[in-house]
Write a protein that holds these residues in place. Structure first.
Motif, mmCIF file in Angstrom:
data_model
loop_
_atom_site.group_PDB
_atom_site.id
_atom_site.type_symbol
_atom_site.label_atom_id
_atom_site.label_comp_id
_atom_site.label_asym_id
_atom_site.label_seq_id
_atom_site.Cartn_x
_atom_site.Cartn_y
_atom_site.Cartn_z
ATOM 1 N N GLY A 141 45.059 34.345 43.088
ATOM 2 C CA GLY A 141 43.772 33.820 43.509
ATOM 3 C C GLY A 141 42.565 34.574 43.004
ATOM 4 O O GLY A 141 41.438 34.102 43.169
ATOM 5 N N VAL A 142 42.753 35.740 42.393
ATOM 6 C CA VAL A 142 41.622 36.500 41.888
ATOM 7 C C VAL A 142 41.073 35.810 40.640
ATOM 8 O O VAL A 142 41.841 35.277 39.833
ATOM 9 C CB VAL A 142 42.041 37.947 41.570
ATOM 10 N N PRO A 143 39.747 35.744 40.462
ATOM 11 C CA PRO A 143 39.187 35.141 39.235
ATOM 12 C C PRO A 143 39.671 35.885 37.998
ATOM 13 O O PRO A 143 39.790 37.111 37.994
ATOM 14 C CB PRO A 143 37.675 35.301 39.435
ATOM 15 N N HIS B 153 34.811 41.814 35.844
ATOM 16 C CA HIS B 153 34.628 42.969 36.717
ATOM 17 C C HIS B 153 35.476 42.835 37.981
ATOM 18 O O HIS B 153 36.118 43.800 38.428
ATOM 19 C CB HIS B 153 33.151 43.107 37.091
ATOM 20 N N LEU B 154 35.512 41.638 38.576
ATOM 21 C CA LEU B 154 36.334 41.421 39.764
ATOM 22 C C LEU B 154 37.815 41.556 39.446
ATOM 23 O O LEU B 154 38.591 42.099 40.247
ATOM 24 C CB LEU B 154 36.039 40.037 40.355
ATOM 25 N N VAL C 28 42.932 44.705 39.772
ATOM 26 C CA VAL C 28 44.033 45.417 39.127
ATOM 27 C C VAL C 28 44.035 46.886 39.557
ATOM 28 O O VAL C 28 45.087 47.449 39.894
ATOM 29 C CB VAL C 28 43.937 45.293 37.595
ATOM 30 N N LEU C 29 42.852 47.516 39.564
ATOM 31 C CA LEU C 29 42.771 48.920 39.939
ATOM 32 C C LEU C 29 43.158 49.124 41.400
ATOM 33 O O LEU C 29 43.784 50.129 41.756
ATOM 34 C CB LEU C 29 41.358 49.450 39.697
ATOM 35 N N GLY C 30 42.783 48.179 42.265
ATOM 36 C CA GLY C 30 43.075 48.325 43.682
ATOM 37 C C GLY C 30 44.541 48.157 44.021
ATOM 38 O O GLY C 30 45.033 48.759 44.980
#
Length: 427
Positions: free
Chosen positions: A129-131, A138-139, A144-146
């Motif tokens: 669901g992440v863009p 940036h999102l 990915v980093l989180g």
């Protein structure tokens, strides 16, 4: 004295006992006053039983008997040790490709960005669901980093989650792994998490805003107020890329020790089969994603696929700068000498499956799930086809190989790992 109970309520005294003795004739035999104890033997004039529980000198026949089968539980742990090692390697390579593309700020085409985003989500690097990168890079980077170091896989099976699974599998195989291999696997997860620990934020980035009305005080006017919009602390991109590079080197060392420091018994063959199945499944999924997004029509998409297949150097040496789909098929699909190509993976997989126990009657159904030879596609089959037709053939092949890998994994589990009807299975 010594006595043995026979289980029927009777006791049998053994010849011999322990006798307390004193150091001097005039001393007490008490242990508290310097006494000691000695074995007391009873001599006999009759035959003596020579039975001993101590190991006897090995004979030739004993060596064959000592080649015991591998327990089902051990074989299953080795199988998943291979799968988790390969899966983590693929995730690290995919994460490096994704974050390097963001860090480079390149003008990659939209199909390549869509394909890379979908591959990352499908593999567990980012939550669903992440863009995507083509919508909000940036999102996507923050997502990915989180999720990268999460050992619990709360939102997706992250790198941290797979490292934890790898450590659990190795925990049950302690006696089969060298000290170096065991120590490296055991510490990789913690080292990776520590390398990704967020750095202390700069004062201007803490989200704390001083009130200009007066001096700071505890709860009074001028006290520092936390900003409700302060973002969660995440590691910096260069920090993550450095951690991924270090983890990739560690995983290469683990793979080398699996290849060079483990006995080639049936357990090791299950480990190799697990690695090869995971490689076949993962690469089939990646190729399927890039083909579905039509990303291989552009140079950026081809470069990304070559990187994910770890075949960039070979491709450039063989074909220089020719961005040709047929050349890509030759190296990544048909080439049986390339350990990352479908042809090379399937060749080794058929070899290792053929050496598992069970004979032709039980091995043949496993081999029947795979193409009989090569990658299931011949170069002659592509003669006269245009790029669109080649892509359609590749998409069908990638789908079929992914399904074959899943079915083969299930059949191996049923054959060697499932303890059906309480029977003790061994490999």
């Amino acid at each position: 004295v010594y006595a043995i109970g026979d289980g029927a309520g009777r006791w049998h005294e053994l010849p011999g006992c322990m006798t307390r003795v004193a150091q001097r004739d005039d001393a007490s035999v008490s242990m508290q006053r310097g006494g000691t104890s000695l074995d007391t033997w009873v001599l006999t004039d009759g035959p003596v039983d020579t039975f001993s529980m101590l190991p006897a000198r090995l004979r030739v026949d004993d060596l064959a008997e000592r080649r015991r089968p591998v327990a089902s539980r051990t074989g299953e742990n080795l199988f998943w040790l291979g799968r988790y090692t390969e899966r983590t390697e693929q995730l690290v390579r995919l994460a490096r490709a994704t974050l390097s593309l963001i860090d480079a700020d390149s003008d990659a085409d939209v199909p390549a960005l869509k394909a890379l985003s979908a591959a990352a989500v499908n593999a567990g690097l980012a939550p669903p669901g992440v863009p995507g990168l083509h919508q909000a890079p940036h999102l996507f980077e923050r997502a990915v980093l989180g999720a990268m170091a999460d050992p619990h896989g709360a939102h997706a099976p992250s790198i941290g989650f797979n490292l934890a699974c790898l450590a659990r599998s190795s925990q049950a195989l302690r006696e089969r792994l060298s000290a170096e291999q065991w120590g490296l696997i055991r510490t990789m997860g913690d080292a990776f998490a520590q390398a990704l620990a967020p750095l202390p934020p700069a004062p201007w980035a803490t989200g704390v805003q001083p009130d200009a009305a007066g001096p700071a005080g505890a709860g009074g006017a001028g006290a520092a107020r936390p900003s409700s919009a302060a973002p969660a602390a995440l590691p910096h991109l260069p920090q993550v890329l450095h951690a991924l590079e270090a983890l990739g080197i560690q995983l290469a060392a683990v793979t080398g020790m699996q290849t060079d420091r483990m006995t080639r018994d049936h357990g090791w063959r299950l480990l190799a089969v697990g690695r090869l199945l995971e490689r076949l499944s993962g690469q089939a999924a990646r190729l399927q994603t890039f083909l579905s997004s039509r990303a291989l029509n552009h140079a950026a998409g081809i470069d990304l696929v070559l990187d994910l297949f770890d075949s960039t150097i070979t491709f450039r040496a063989r074909y220089q700068r020719r961005e040709d789909l047929l050349a890509l098929v030759d190296l990544l699909v048909l080439d049986t000498s390339n350990p990352r190509a479908f042809g090379g993976v399937l060749r080794r997989l058929r070899t290792e499956l053929g050496k598992l126990p069970g004979g032709d009657l039980q091995i043949s159904p496993l081999l029947a799930l795979l193409p009989a030879e090569g990658a299931g596609l011949a170069l002659e089959d592509l003669r006269g086809l245009d790029d669109a037709q080649i892509e359609a053939r590749l998409l069908t092949l990638a789908t079929d190989l992914g399904q074959a890998a899943a079915a083969l994994s299930d059949r191996i589990g049923e054959r060697y790992f499932t303890l059906a009807h309480g029977a003790l299975q061994a490999v």
